[in-house]
Design a protein around this motif. Structure first.
Motif, PDB file in Angstrom:
ATOM      1  N   THR A 218      41.703  47.365  38.594  1.00 15.42           N
ATOM      2  CA  THR A 218      40.830  47.897  39.640  1.00 15.42           C
ATOM      3  C   THR A 218      41.000  49.404  39.695  1.00 15.42           C
TER       4      THR A 218
ATOM      5  N   LYS B 250      36.225  49.422  41.871  1.00 15.78           N
ATOM      6  CA  LYS B 250      35.548  48.682  40.794  1.00 15.78           C
ATOM      7  C   LYS B 250      36.565  47.783  40.100  1.00 15.78           C
TER       8      LYS B 250
ATOM      9  N   SER C 109      29.220  39.321  34.881  1.00 17.86           N
ATOM     10  CA  SER C 109      28.475  40.253  35.727  1.00 17.86           C
ATOM     11  C   SER C 109      29.409  40.851  36.773  1.00 17.86           C
ATOM     12  N   SER C 110      28.936  41.870  37.468  1.00 18.38           N
ATOM     13  CA  SER C 110      29.757  42.502  38.508  1.00 18.38           C
ATOM     14  C   SER C 110      30.067  41.516  39.632  1.00 18.38           C
ATOM     15  N   SER C 111      29.125  40.640  39.979  1.00 14.76           N
ATOM     16  CA  SER C 111      29.398  39.658  41.039  1.00 14.76           C
ATOM     17  C   SER C 111      30.452  38.645  40.581  1.00 14.76           C
ATOM     18  N   GLU C 112      30.419  38.261  39.314  1.00 11.40           N
ATOM     19  CA  GLU C 112      31.445  37.359  38.792  1.00 11.40           C
ATOM     20  C   GLU C 112      32.812  38.040  38.798  1.00 11.40           C
TER      21      GLU C 112
ATOM     22  N   GLU D  23      33.745  40.319  40.910  1.00 10.67           N
ATOM     23  CA  GLU D  23      34.172  40.359  42.312  1.00 10.67           C
ATOM     24  C   GLU D  23      34.789  39.022  42.732  1.00 10.67           C
ATOM     25  N   GLN D  24      34.222  37.922  42.235  1.00  9.92           N
ATOM     26  CA  GLN D  24      34.798  36.610  42.522  1.00  9.92           C
ATOM     27  C   GLN D  24      36.218  36.496  41.955  1.00  9.92           C
TER      28      GLN D  24
ATOM     29  N   ASP E 168      32.844  27.995  42.767  1.00  4.46           N
ATOM     30  CA  ASP E 168      31.380  28.103  42.727  1.00  4.46           C
ATOM     31  C   ASP E 168      30.711  27.187  43.708  1.00  4.46           C
TER      32      ASP E 168
END
Length: 134
Positions: free
Chosen positions: A96, A100, A110-113, A115-116, A134
């Motif tokens: 991190t 980011k 992806s960026s959302s993945e 973040e998860q 999920d």
């Protein structure tokens, strides 16, 4: 993709004593097929979004014990990317910087993945590919 796993599992029906296909997929990103084959219980896992398949000896909430099965792998390789125990147990290299998240392991997330991943804090590659969030 899910229906295909049922078809390929049926290839083994002569050798399988029991098959339990868990299609509920509640809070997971994978389909799970429990089999009793060659006098042992095991699971075939199929990612819901990518053609990634793996084998496991146990599947419990937030814990999967991945295994290799060269005999079964041969039949699934033409249709799926069969992931090895070594690949799935590879430690994640998460970084991190300035809010980011980056994953140093080879990936196309992806960026959302990403973040998860930061939220759930998985430790291994297999915990991302076959997850319970999920």
């Amino acid at each position: 993709m899910r229906n295909n796993l049922k078809i390929y599992a049926s290839i083994w029906l002569e050798k399988i004593r029991e098959v339990d296909i868990d299609e509920s997929n509640l809070a997971t990103n994978f389909l799970k097929v429990k089999m009793n084959i060659f006098n042992r219980e095991m699971y075939v896992l199929l990612n819901a979004y990518y053609p990634f398949l793996a084998f496991a000896s146990t599947v419990e909430f937030q814990h999967i014990n991945f295994i290799d099965d060269p005999v079964l792998s041969k039949d699934f390789i033409p249709f799926y990317k069969v992931l090895s125990e070594e690949e799935l147990n590879e430690p994640l290299d998460i970084r991190t910087s300035k809010g980011k998240v980056s994953l140093e392991n080879t990936n196309r997330l992806s960026s959302s993945e990403l973040e998860q991943i930061l939220f759930w804090k998985p430790k291994k590659v297999g915990e991302v590919i076959f997850n319970f969030w999920d």
